[in-house]
Scaffold this motif. Structure first.
Motif, PDB file in Angstrom:
ATOM      1  N   UNK A 258       0.832  -1.210   0.000  1.00 27.27           N
ATOM      2  CA  UNK A 258       0.000   0.000   0.000  1.00 27.27           C
ATOM      3  C   UNK A 258       0.869   1.265   0.000  1.00 27.27           C
ATOM      4  N   UNK A 259       1.882   1.288   0.867  1.00 24.94           N
ATOM      5  CA  UNK A 259       2.740   2.488   0.955  1.00 24.94           C
ATOM      6  C   UNK A 259       3.458   2.730  -0.374  1.00 24.94           C
ATOM      7  N   UNK A 260       4.014   1.666  -0.958  1.00 25.55           N
ATOM      8  CA  UNK A 260       4.756   1.816  -2.218  1.00 25.55           C
ATOM      9  C   UNK A 260       3.835   2.249  -3.351  1.00 25.55           C
ATOM     10  N   UNK A 261       2.603   1.753  -3.330  1.00 27.56           N
ATOM     11  CA  UNK A 261       1.641   2.157  -4.361  1.00 27.56           C
ATOM     12  C   UNK A 261       1.346   3.652  -4.251  1.00 27.56           C
ATOM     13  N   UNK A 262       1.076   4.111  -3.027  1.00 28.21           N
ATOM     14  CA  UNK A 262       0.781   5.541  -2.854  1.00 28.21           C
ATOM     15  C   UNK A 262       2.003   6.389  -3.202  1.00 28.21           C
ATOM     16  N   UNK A 263       3.180   5.858  -2.872  1.00 23.26           N
ATOM     17  CA  UNK A 263       4.428   6.540  -3.221  1.00 23.26           C
ATOM     18  C   UNK A 263       4.543   6.658  -4.744  1.00 23.26           C
TER      19      UNK A 263
ATOM     20  N   UNK B 125      -5.293   2.819   6.532  1.00 25.97           N
ATOM     21  CA  UNK B 125      -5.192   4.243   6.888  1.00 25.97           C
ATOM     22  C   UNK B 125      -3.755   4.621   7.223  1.00 25.97           C
ATOM     23  N   UNK B 126      -3.047   3.662   7.817  1.00 24.95           N
ATOM     24  CA  UNK B 126      -1.662   3.931   8.227  1.00 24.95           C
ATOM     25  C   UNK B 126      -0.782   4.226   7.000  1.00 24.95           C
ATOM     26  N   UNK B 127      -1.026   3.494   5.908  1.00 27.20           N
ATOM     27  CA  UNK B 127      -0.233   3.708   4.693  1.00 27.20           C
ATOM     28  C   UNK B 127      -0.460   5.127   4.166  1.00 27.20           C
TER      29      UNK B 127
ATOM     30  N   UNK C 208     -13.147  15.827  -2.707  1.00 28.76           N
ATOM     31  CA  UNK C 208     -12.884  17.266  -2.580  1.00 28.76           C
ATOM     32  C   UNK C 208     -11.803  17.625  -3.602  1.00 28.76           C
ATOM     33  N   UNK C 209     -11.426  18.866  -3.647  1.00 28.12           N
ATOM     34  CA  UNK C 209     -10.343  19.311  -4.540  1.00 28.12           C
ATOM     35  C   UNK C 209      -9.026  18.624  -4.214  1.00 28.12           C
ATOM     36  N   UNK C 210      -8.916  18.125  -2.975  1.00 31.59           N
ATOM     37  CA  UNK C 210      -7.636  17.531  -2.547  1.00 31.59           C
ATOM     38  C   UNK C 210      -7.606  16.020  -2.714  1.00 31.59           C
ATOM     39  N   UNK C 211      -8.716  15.408  -3.136  1.00 26.17           N
ATOM     40  CA  UNK C 211      -8.737  13.948  -3.241  1.00 26.17           C
ATOM     41  C   UNK C 211      -7.843  13.484  -4.381  1.00 26.17           C
ATOM     42  N   UNK C 212      -6.953  12.540  -4.102  1.00 27.20           N
ATOM     43  CA  UNK C 212      -6.071  12.000  -5.149  1.00 27.20           C
ATOM     44  C   UNK C 212      -6.376  10.541  -5.463  1.00 27.20           C
ATOM     45  N   UNK C 213      -6.898   9.809  -4.474  1.00 27.82           N
ATOM     46  CA  UNK C 213      -7.130   8.377  -4.710  1.00 27.82           C
ATOM     47  C   UNK C 213      -8.213   7.856  -3.782  1.00 27.82           C
TER      48      UNK C 213
ATOM     49  N   UNK D 220       1.588  -3.136 -10.168  1.00 26.15           N
ATOM     50  CA  UNK D 220       2.080  -1.770 -10.346  1.00 26.15           C
ATOM     51  C   UNK D 220       1.034  -0.841 -10.951  1.00 26.15           C
ATOM     52  N   UNK D 221       0.946   0.379 -10.431  1.00 26.42           N
ATOM     53  CA  UNK D 221       0.023   1.342 -11.018  1.00 26.42           C
ATOM     54  C   UNK D 221       0.405   1.637 -12.457  1.00 26.42           C
ATOM     55  N   UNK D 222      -0.606   1.812 -13.285  1.00 24.49           N
ATOM     56  CA  UNK D 222      -0.324   2.133 -14.688  1.00 24.49           C
ATOM     57  C   UNK D 222       0.151   3.575 -14.836  1.00 24.49           C
ATOM     58  N   UNK D 223      -0.543   4.503 -14.194  1.00 23.20           N
ATOM     59  CA  UNK D 223      -0.114   5.910 -14.287  1.00 23.20           C
ATOM     60  C   UNK D 223      -0.742   6.689 -13.134  1.00 23.20           C
TER      61      UNK D 223
END
Ligand code: PLP
Length: 216
Positions: free
Chosen positions: A67-72, A93-95, A125-130, A202-205
């Motif tokens: 999870x952490x690496x994906x968000x990274x 949530x911790x990630x 919201x405007x700040x939501x990324x994922x 792995x995330x595509x983009x």
């Protein structure tokens, strides 16, 4: 009443009948000294991808790190919001917090305890990324619907599949129809390692919210 008890964990039971072959293979790796990223890991990644129907998977040391690496990899950090559920293991949530981002919780449905997707649009919201959609207790959340809602909002969908390897949403294995899936193979999981282990697809983009229209 008799003394019948159901043990909480009986990890060795999963090896019933296969112990000899397993120990032989572990012994072979030990004596060869191929402990780090060896051919066995590459083979596991290939076979896991084949089982899931994913393009590829990457073995990591835990579901938390997946999870952490994906968000990274998605470039998520301070100032960003990531939507998920409170009804998960704390690693989800911790990630998000580990990346310096803010977890935002959407409530769960009271019939299957999975994210209530009716409530998801109001959380953007405007700040939501994922969005991290969590498949709990072997149950698959509705991935195509979550993916549609995320796409319409311009954010990335990630799946926490730690508790649901092999589960299907609309016939497709969870973790394979979004930007990234994250799996755990901790000893209590459906597919258990003898210790901590995990995998990610792995995330595509990375996704960015569309820039607000500039004032005319
Ligand atoms: C839903 C969920 N997400 C993430 C994790 C974290 O996985 P790990 O314990 O391998 O770090 C777990 C398991 O503990 C989990 O149940």
């Amino acid at each position: 009443m008799g003394g019948f008890t159901v043990p909480k964990y009986r990890y060795p039971a999963q090896f019933a009948g296969g112990e000899r072959e397993l120990l032989d293979r572990i012994g072979e790796v030990l004596l060869r000294g191929g402990y780090v990223l060896g051919e066995e890991v590459a083979e596991f990644e290939r076979r896991l991808a084949g089982y899931l129907g994913a393009a590829h998977t990457v073995g990591v040391n835990s579901g938390t790190d997946a999870l952490i690496l994906t968000l990274d990899a998605l470039g998520i950090g301070p100032g960003d919001e990531v939507i998920t559920v409170a009804n998960s293991f704390h690693a989800t949530a911790q990630a998000i917090a580990r990346r310096g981002a803010t977890p935002v919780y959407v409530d769960c449905r009271d019939d299957d305890f999975l994210m209530d997707l009716d409530l998801l649009p109001a959380a953007f919201t405007e700040r939501t990324r994922a969005v991290i959609l969590v498949h709990m207790f072997g149950k698959a959340a509705d991935v195509p619907r979550a993916a549609r809602l995320a796409r319409d909002a311009g954010v990335t969908l990630v799946e926490d599949c730690a508790q649901a390897i092999g589960a299907r949403s609309h016939g497709v294995r969870v973790g394979t129809a979004s930007a990234a899936g994250c799996w755990s193979f901790a000893p209590s999981k459906n597919l258990a390692a003898a210790g901590d282990a995990g995998a990610g697809q792995r995330p595509r983009r990375p996704a960015r919210r569309p820039a607000p229209a500039s004032p005319a």
